[in-house]
Motif scaffolding. Sequence first.
Motif, PDB file in Angstrom:
ATOM      1  N   GLN A 155      10.050  -1.810 -80.420  1.00  0.00           N
ATOM      2  CA  GLN A 155       9.568  -0.585 -79.476  1.00  0.00           C
ATOM      3  C   GLN A 155      10.357   0.454 -79.172  1.00  0.00           C
ATOM      4  N   LYS A 156      11.592  -0.037 -78.831  1.00  0.00           N
ATOM      5  CA  LYS A 156      12.592   0.930 -78.381  1.00  0.00           C
ATOM      6  C   LYS A 156      13.472   1.473 -79.575  1.00  0.00           C
ATOM      7  N   LYS A 157      13.675   0.719 -80.655  1.00  0.00           N
ATOM      8  CA  LYS A 157      14.056   1.285 -81.917  1.00  0.00           C
ATOM      9  C   LYS A 157      13.240   2.291 -82.417  1.00  0.00           C
ATOM     10  N   SER A 196      13.952   6.247 -82.978  1.00  0.00           N
ATOM     11  CA  SER A 196      13.826   6.586 -84.296  1.00  0.00           C
ATOM     12  C   SER A 196      12.785   8.020 -84.432  1.00  0.00           C
ATOM     13  N   PHE A 197      11.797   7.766 -83.997  1.00  0.00           N
ATOM     14  CA  PHE A 197      10.663   8.512 -84.300  1.00  0.00           C
ATOM     15  C   PHE A 197      10.018   9.396 -83.116  1.00  0.00           C
ATOM     16  N   GLY A 198      10.213   8.678 -81.735  1.00  0.00           N
ATOM     17  CA  GLY A 198      10.003   9.560 -80.333  1.00  0.00           C
ATOM     18  C   GLY A 198       9.087   8.598 -79.930  1.00  0.00           C
ATOM     19  N   SER A 199       7.956   7.971 -80.833  1.00  0.00           N
ATOM     20  CA  SER A 199       7.005   7.116 -80.183  1.00  0.00           C
ATOM     21  C   SER A 199       6.202   6.185 -81.384  1.00  0.00           C
ATOM     22  N   LEU A 200       5.582   5.118 -80.714  1.00  0.00           N
ATOM     23  CA  LEU A 200       4.935   4.557 -81.906  1.00  0.00           C
ATOM     24  C   LEU A 200       3.981   5.285 -82.367  1.00  0.00           C
ATOM     25  N   ASP A 201       3.322   6.185 -81.948  1.00  0.00           N
ATOM     26  CA  ASP A 201       2.325   6.889 -82.356  1.00  0.00           C
ATOM     27  C   ASP A 201       2.899   7.767 -83.716  1.00  0.00           C
ATOM     28  N   ALA A 202       3.914   8.267 -83.428  1.00  0.00           N
ATOM     29  CA  ALA A 202       4.519   9.074 -84.307  1.00  0.00           C
ATOM     30  C   ALA A 202       5.006   8.433 -85.458  1.00  0.00           C
ATOM     31  N   CYS A 203       5.537   7.163 -85.454  1.00  0.00           N
ATOM     32  CA  CYS A 203       5.721   6.302 -86.410  1.00  0.00           C
ATOM     33  C   CYS A 203       4.567   6.127 -87.298  1.00  0.00           C
ATOM     34  N   LEU A 255       8.240   0.816 -93.899  1.00  0.00           N
ATOM     35  CA  LEU A 255       9.094   1.024 -92.699  1.00  0.00           C
ATOM     36  C   LEU A 255      10.386   0.513 -92.859  1.00  0.00           C
ATOM     37  N   VAL A 256      11.630   1.153 -93.061  1.00  0.00           N
ATOM     38  CA  VAL A 256      12.874   0.590 -93.223  1.00  0.00           C
ATOM     39  C   VAL A 256      13.763   0.708 -92.417  1.00  0.00           C
ATOM     40  N   LEU A 257      15.017   0.187 -92.201  1.00  0.00           N
ATOM     41  CA  LEU A 257      16.172   0.146 -91.804  1.00  0.00           C
ATOM     42  C   LEU A 257      17.167   1.018 -92.499  1.00  0.00           C
ATOM     43  N   ASP A 258      17.777   2.317 -92.271  1.00  0.00           N
ATOM     44  CA  ASP A 258      18.490   2.984 -93.104  1.00  0.00           C
ATOM     45  C   ASP A 258      19.753   3.081 -92.167  1.00  0.00           C
ATOM     46  N   SER A 259      20.957   2.536 -92.431  1.00  0.00           N
ATOM     47  CA  SER A 259      22.201   2.609 -91.553  1.00  0.00           C
ATOM     48  C   SER A 259      21.619   1.975 -90.214  1.00  0.00           C
ATOM     49  N   ASP A 260      21.478   2.906 -89.012  1.00  0.00           N
ATOM     50  CA  ASP A 260      21.020   2.517 -87.803  1.00  0.00           C
ATOM     51  C   ASP A 260      19.895   2.939 -87.195  1.00  0.00           C
ATOM     52  N   MET A 261      19.116   3.549 -88.323  1.00  0.00           N
ATOM     53  CA  MET A 261      18.064   4.204 -87.785  1.00  0.00           C
ATOM     54  C   MET A 261      16.691   3.738 -88.795  1.00  0.00           C
ATOM     55  N   LEU A 262      15.848   3.854 -88.015  1.00  0.00           N
ATOM     56  CA  LEU A 262      14.363   3.440 -88.822  1.00  0.00           C
ATOM     57  C   LEU A 262      13.832   4.683 -89.423  1.00  0.00           C
ATOM     58  N   LYS A 263      13.210   4.412 -90.571  1.00  0.00           N
ATOM     59  CA  LYS A 263      12.812   5.532 -91.479  1.00  0.00           C
ATOM     60  C   LYS A 263      11.522   5.217 -92.061  1.00  0.00           C
ATOM     61  N   VAL A 264      10.631   6.054 -92.354  1.00  0.00           N
ATOM     62  CA  VAL A 264       9.430   5.936 -93.417  1.00  0.00           C
ATOM     63  C   VAL A 264       9.871   6.413 -94.590  1.00  0.00           C
ATOM     64  N   VAL A 265       9.725   5.682 -95.660  1.00  0.00           N
ATOM     65  CA  VAL A 265       9.654   5.881 -96.976  1.00  0.00           C
ATOM     66  C   VAL A 265       8.788   5.601 -98.041  1.00  0.00           C
ATOM     67  N   LEU A 304      13.818  -7.066 -88.488  1.00  0.00           N
ATOM     68  CA  LEU A 304      14.987  -6.131 -87.864  1.00  0.00           C
ATOM     69  C   LEU A 304      16.149  -7.059 -87.109  1.00  0.00           C
ATOM     70  N   GLY A 305      15.493  -8.384 -87.022  1.00  0.00           N
ATOM     71  CA  GLY A 305      16.624  -9.215 -86.247  1.00  0.00           C
ATOM     72  C   GLY A 305      16.327  -9.195 -84.883  1.00  0.00           C
ATOM     73  N   CYS A 306      15.127  -8.718 -84.374  1.00  0.00           N
ATOM     74  CA  CYS A 306      15.102  -8.710 -82.967  1.00  0.00           C
ATOM     75  C   CYS A 306      13.912  -9.475 -82.326  1.00  0.00           C
TER      76      CYS A 306
END
Length: 207
Positions: A108-110, A114-121, A140-150, A205-207
């Motif tokens: 959730q924190k990640k 990355s997105f501002g909120s879960l709703d934004a993700c 939903l991916v991990l790209d370097s140290d940030m989450l992204k949608v691709v 993600l490993g968390c």
Amino acid sequence: MSNDILNRETPQVLPFLPYAENALEPVISAKTIGFHYGKHHKGYVDSLKKLVAETRYADMSLEKIISETEGKSDKTAIFNNAAQAWNHAFYWQSLRPKGGGGPASALQKKIEVSFGSLDACKKELLTAAGAQFGSGWVWLVLDSDMLKVVKTANAEVPMTMSMKPLLTIDVWEHAYYLDYQNRRADYVTAVLDSLINWDFAAENLGC
């Protein structure tokens, strides 16, 4: 099934569906799962098995086959079937009965960073699904140290772009057409609200 287990899958294996065919109703019907898993996913595995028989790929993991054949024009059929076998195995794990809700606190924190909120993700996932022209996947991916949608077309996978997939939604028509016809957005919204497996994403993600 974790990402590590997926990486050890061989072309000869159709992984077990992690729930009963009717377990995702009413969002995804047993009829859709029966065709999607029993015909489409199995078809990719069966085709790949024939393509790699008596070749150096025969005992490789799906992920290894994907990395070895990506971008090679003479290996397109092997890549497509290996990637689709992997994508589908990953997709089944990205869903769970009584899913949705919110992720564990670390994820959730990640997401918030990355997105501002879960709703934004979730909104980005829905937007990407609508923007994918034709068949493909939303991730939903991990790209370097940030989450992204691709989004990826056809059989493409984020690993070939050095991104780590955390979860996916299949937006090929066979994933939703029996239940939603051309209403892809309704399908994706329902998956995000009721089926998405945030625990699987957190594990990857490993968390």
